[in-house]
Design a protein around this motif. Sequence first.
Motif, PDB file in Angstrom:
ATOM      1  N   GLY A 118      -1.810  17.217   3.868  1.00  0.00           N
ATOM      2  CA  GLY A 118      -2.667  16.400   4.544  1.00  0.00           C
ATOM      3  C   GLY A 118      -2.496  16.259   5.956  1.00  0.00           C
ATOM      4  O   GLY A 118      -1.601  16.245   6.333  1.00  0.00           O
ATOM      5  N   SER A 119      -3.565  16.648   6.601  1.00  0.00           N
ATOM      6  CA  SER A 119      -3.659  16.657   8.096  1.00  0.00           C
ATOM      7  C   SER A 119      -4.421  15.369   8.497  1.00  0.00           C
ATOM      8  O   SER A 119      -5.660  15.522   8.702  1.00  0.00           O
ATOM      9  CB  SER A 119      -4.365  18.106   8.889  1.00  0.00           C
ATOM     10  OG  SER A 119      -4.159  17.991  10.099  1.00  0.00           O
ATOM     11  N   PHE A 120      -3.543  14.376   8.890  1.00  0.00           N
ATOM     12  CA  PHE A 120      -4.197  13.038   9.407  1.00  0.00           C
ATOM     13  C   PHE A 120      -4.293  12.820  10.945  1.00  0.00           C
ATOM     14  O   PHE A 120      -3.472  13.383  11.599  1.00  0.00           O
ATOM     15  CB  PHE A 120      -3.563  11.900   8.551  1.00  0.00           C
ATOM     16  CG  PHE A 120      -3.641  11.869   7.248  1.00  0.00           C
ATOM     17  CD1 PHE A 120      -4.394  10.888   6.668  1.00  0.00           C
ATOM     18  CD2 PHE A 120      -2.704  12.494   6.437  1.00  0.00           C
ATOM     19  CE1 PHE A 120      -4.195  10.630   5.210  1.00  0.00           C
ATOM     20  CE2 PHE A 120      -2.680  12.329   5.102  1.00  0.00           C
ATOM     21  CZ  PHE A 120      -3.460  11.789   4.533  1.00  0.00           C
ATOM     22  N   LEU A 121      -5.439  12.088  11.120  1.00  0.00           N
ATOM     23  CA  LEU A 121      -5.116  11.212  12.646  1.00  0.00           C
ATOM     24  C   LEU A 121      -4.091  10.356  12.354  1.00  0.00           C
ATOM     25  O   LEU A 121      -4.051   9.832  11.221  1.00  0.00           O
ATOM     26  CB  LEU A 121      -6.612  10.663  12.897  1.00  0.00           C
ATOM     27  CG  LEU A 121      -7.818  11.718  13.287  1.00  0.00           C
ATOM     28  CD1 LEU A 121      -8.931  10.829  13.498  1.00  0.00           C
ATOM     29  CD2 LEU A 121      -7.450  12.556  14.478  1.00  0.00           C
ATOM     30  N   LYS A 122      -3.159  10.122  13.270  1.00  0.00           N
ATOM     31  CA  LYS A 122      -2.273   9.003  13.426  1.00  0.00           C
ATOM     32  C   LYS A 122      -2.863   7.612  12.863  1.00  0.00           C
ATOM     33  O   LYS A 122      -2.085   6.910  12.062  1.00  0.00           O
ATOM     34  CB  LYS A 122      -1.668   8.878  14.709  1.00  0.00           C
ATOM     35  CG  LYS A 122      -0.392  10.076  14.737  1.00  0.00           C
ATOM     36  CD  LYS A 122       0.348   9.766  16.255  1.00  0.00           C
ATOM     37  CE  LYS A 122       1.397  10.784  16.073  1.00  0.00           C
ATOM     38  NZ  LYS A 122       2.287  10.723  17.480  1.00  0.00           N
ATOM     39  N   SER A 123      -3.952   7.123  13.421  1.00  0.00           N
ATOM     40  CA  SER A 123      -4.194   6.033  13.043  1.00  0.00           C
ATOM     41  C   SER A 123      -4.760   5.903  11.555  1.00  0.00           C
ATOM     42  O   SER A 123      -4.273   4.931  10.801  1.00  0.00           O
ATOM     43  CB  SER A 123      -5.538   5.509  13.999  1.00  0.00           C
ATOM     44  OG  SER A 123      -6.566   6.457  13.925  1.00  0.00           O
ATOM     45  N   SER A 124      -5.248   6.908  11.200  1.00  0.00           N
ATOM     46  CA  SER A 124      -5.842   6.912   9.881  1.00  0.00           C
ATOM     47  C   SER A 124      -4.579   7.045   8.583  1.00  0.00           C
ATOM     48  O   SER A 124      -4.512   6.233   7.839  1.00  0.00           O
ATOM     49  CB  SER A 124      -6.598   8.142   9.641  1.00  0.00           C
ATOM     50  OG  SER A 124      -7.902   8.030  10.187  1.00  0.00           O
ATOM     51  N   TYR A 125      -3.456   7.827   9.189  1.00  0.00           N
ATOM     52  CA  TYR A 125      -2.278   7.826   8.465  1.00  0.00           C
ATOM     53  C   TYR A 125      -1.693   6.648   8.178  1.00  0.00           C
ATOM     54  O   TYR A 125      -1.144   6.103   7.085  1.00  0.00           O
ATOM     55  CB  TYR A 125      -1.617   8.745   8.910  1.00  0.00           C
ATOM     56  CG  TYR A 125      -0.091   9.066   8.280  1.00  0.00           C
ATOM     57  CD1 TYR A 125       0.117   9.874   6.997  1.00  0.00           C
ATOM     58  CD2 TYR A 125       1.017   8.562   8.736  1.00  0.00           C
ATOM     59  CE1 TYR A 125       1.314   9.960   6.495  1.00  0.00           C
ATOM     60  CE2 TYR A 125       2.320   8.503   8.154  1.00  0.00           C
ATOM     61  CZ  TYR A 125       2.298   9.202   7.055  1.00  0.00           C
ATOM     62  OH  TYR A 125       3.599   9.458   6.174  1.00  0.00           O
ATOM     63  N   PHE A 126      -1.293   5.841   9.340  1.00  0.00           N
ATOM     64  CA  PHE A 126      -0.562   4.500   9.258  1.00  0.00           C
ATOM     65  C   PHE A 126      -1.502   3.554   8.613  1.00  0.00           C
ATOM     66  O   PHE A 126      -0.848   2.585   7.765  1.00  0.00           O
ATOM     67  CB  PHE A 126      -0.254   4.262  10.604  1.00  0.00           C
ATOM     68  CG  PHE A 126       0.953   4.966  11.251  1.00  0.00           C
ATOM     69  CD1 PHE A 126       2.348   5.164  10.489  1.00  0.00           C
ATOM     70  CD2 PHE A 126       0.798   6.035  12.353  1.00  0.00           C
ATOM     71  CE1 PHE A 126       3.092   5.787  10.838  1.00  0.00           C
ATOM     72  CE2 PHE A 126       1.665   6.640  12.738  1.00  0.00           C
ATOM     73  CZ  PHE A 126       2.828   6.793  11.910  1.00  0.00           C
ATOM     74  N   ALA A 127      -2.649   3.553   8.779  1.00  0.00           N
ATOM     75  CA  ALA A 127      -3.579   2.602   8.000  1.00  0.00           C
ATOM     76  C   ALA A 127      -3.561   2.612   6.412  1.00  0.00           C
ATOM     77  O   ALA A 127      -3.489   1.752   5.733  1.00  0.00           O
ATOM     78  CB  ALA A 127      -5.068   2.675   8.402  1.00  0.00           C
ATOM     79  N   ASN A 128      -3.650   4.049   6.163  1.00  0.00           N
ATOM     80  CA  ASN A 128      -3.760   4.277   4.573  1.00  0.00           C
ATOM     81  C   ASN A 128      -2.454   3.869   4.308  1.00  0.00           C
ATOM     82  O   ASN A 128      -2.250   3.442   2.984  1.00  0.00           O
ATOM     83  CB  ASN A 128      -3.967   5.791   4.491  1.00  0.00           C
ATOM     84  CG  ASN A 128      -3.865   6.372   3.052  1.00  0.00           C
ATOM     85  OD1 ASN A 128      -4.517   5.600   2.378  1.00  0.00           O
ATOM     86  ND2 ASN A 128      -3.008   7.292   2.698  1.00  0.00           N
ATOM     87  N   ARG A 129      -1.365   4.516   4.822  1.00  0.00           N
ATOM     88  CA  ARG A 129       0.266   4.142   4.372  1.00  0.00           C
ATOM     89  C   ARG A 129       0.352   2.478   3.984  1.00  0.00           C
ATOM     90  O   ARG A 129       1.030   1.921   3.025  1.00  0.00           O
ATOM     91  CB  ARG A 129       1.108   4.694   5.206  1.00  0.00           C
ATOM     92  CG  ARG A 129       1.267   6.131   5.380  1.00  0.00           C
ATOM     93  CD  ARG A 129       1.572   6.693   4.055  1.00  0.00           C
ATOM     94  NE  ARG A 129       2.622   6.919   3.535  1.00  0.00           N
ATOM     95  CZ  ARG A 129       3.108   6.811   2.361  1.00  0.00           C
ATOM     96  NH1 ARG A 129       2.284   7.079   1.257  1.00  0.00           N
ATOM     97  NH2 ARG A 129       4.485   6.925   1.989  1.00  0.00           N
ATOM     98  N   PHE A 130      -0.092   1.563   5.165  1.00  0.00           N
ATOM     99  CA  PHE A 130      -0.169   0.257   4.904  1.00  0.00           C
ATOM    100  C   PHE A 130      -0.816  -0.268   3.586  1.00  0.00           C
ATOM    101  O   PHE A 130      -0.392  -1.138   2.988  1.00  0.00           O
ATOM    102  CB  PHE A 130      -0.420  -0.549   6.177  1.00  0.00           C
ATOM    103  CG  PHE A 130      -0.321  -1.978   6.074  1.00  0.00           C
ATOM    104  CD1 PHE A 130       0.632  -2.611   6.047  1.00  0.00           C
ATOM    105  CD2 PHE A 130      -1.627  -2.512   5.992  1.00  0.00           C
ATOM    106  CE1 PHE A 130       0.768  -4.103   5.772  1.00  0.00           C
ATOM    107  CE2 PHE A 130      -1.728  -3.950   5.703  1.00  0.00           C
ATOM    108  CZ  PHE A 130      -0.416  -4.712   5.623  1.00  0.00           C
ATOM    109  N   LEU A 131      -2.232   0.295   3.596  1.00  0.00           N
ATOM    110  CA  LEU A 131      -2.882  -0.310   2.457  1.00  0.00           C
ATOM    111  C   LEU A 131      -2.326   0.257   0.871  1.00  0.00           C
ATOM    112  O   LEU A 131      -2.449  -0.507   0.303  1.00  0.00           O
ATOM    113  CB  LEU A 131      -4.249   0.254   2.783  1.00  0.00           C
ATOM    114  CG  LEU A 131      -5.041  -0.544   3.919  1.00  0.00           C
ATOM    115  CD1 LEU A 131      -6.331   0.284   4.228  1.00  0.00           C
ATOM    116  CD2 LEU A 131      -5.406  -1.754   3.748  1.00  0.00           C
ATOM    117  N   THR A 132      -1.641   1.330   1.245  1.00  0.00           N
ATOM    118  CA  THR A 132      -1.373   1.796  -0.202  1.00  0.00           C
ATOM    119  C   THR A 132      -0.190   1.099  -0.635  1.00  0.00           C
ATOM    120  O   THR A 132       0.086   0.520  -1.725  1.00  0.00           O
ATOM    121  CB  THR A 132      -0.882   3.231  -0.051  1.00  0.00           C
ATOM    122  OG1 THR A 132      -2.171   4.213   0.292  1.00  0.00           O
ATOM    123  CG2 THR A 132      -0.133   3.860  -1.420  1.00  0.00           C
TER     124      THR A 132
END
Length: 220
Positions: A118-132
């Motif tokens: 996956g090639s994420f935007l940083k903000s999207s990556y960290f938001a997804n990691r937190f929600l997961t």
Amino acid sequence: MEVTVIIPVYNEKDNIHAVIDVVKSVGIAQEIIVVDDFSVDGTRDFLKKQKGIKTIFHEKNRGKGAAIRSGLQIAAGDIVIIQDADLEYSPKQYPQLIKPIKEKRTNVVYGSRILGKGSFLKSSYFANRFLTFLTNVLFGSHISDMETCYKVIKTELLRDLHLMSSRFEIEPEITCKILKRRQKIVEIPISYIGRKKGKKIGVKDGIQAIWSLVKWKFKK
């Protein structure tokens, strides 16, 4: 098993032709349902001319969750694949995504951008990691990508979840209800290329997702 692909669409005139062509070319879907969520950029005009797909046109903008629910109402396949219209996710990955269900190993498959490339935007990556992470804490699960678009689910099960969300909070609602039913989620690594522009989940959506996780954890 027959496969239905549901494509929620909102203002994607530059991508909708390509995504429909790719979904067709993969040869997995017996049914393609495109739900236009009141686009105003010409997407609707394009869809009205298309053959070989089913279309639903919302009379006002209601959100991704509402589009998925509309598509689910008419889905005829045994398996539903949810496909975003921006081609961040490649339909060429369908064969490996439906394989665990066809082999009767599970009723639910998630395409994981974290396990894949996956090639994420940083903000999207960290938001997804937190929600997961929050999802796993609340439900004792071990998934890696709760917010993935690629949720591949037996149609009967998906309908039986009685989904209620209208916007991006549809993602945590689906996951929470599946986990509460103790359904096994098999994750398959997928490739993903996040676009820098377009409709991204904002702070408000993130807060709504957190609230949804907590709500569905305790709601009977």
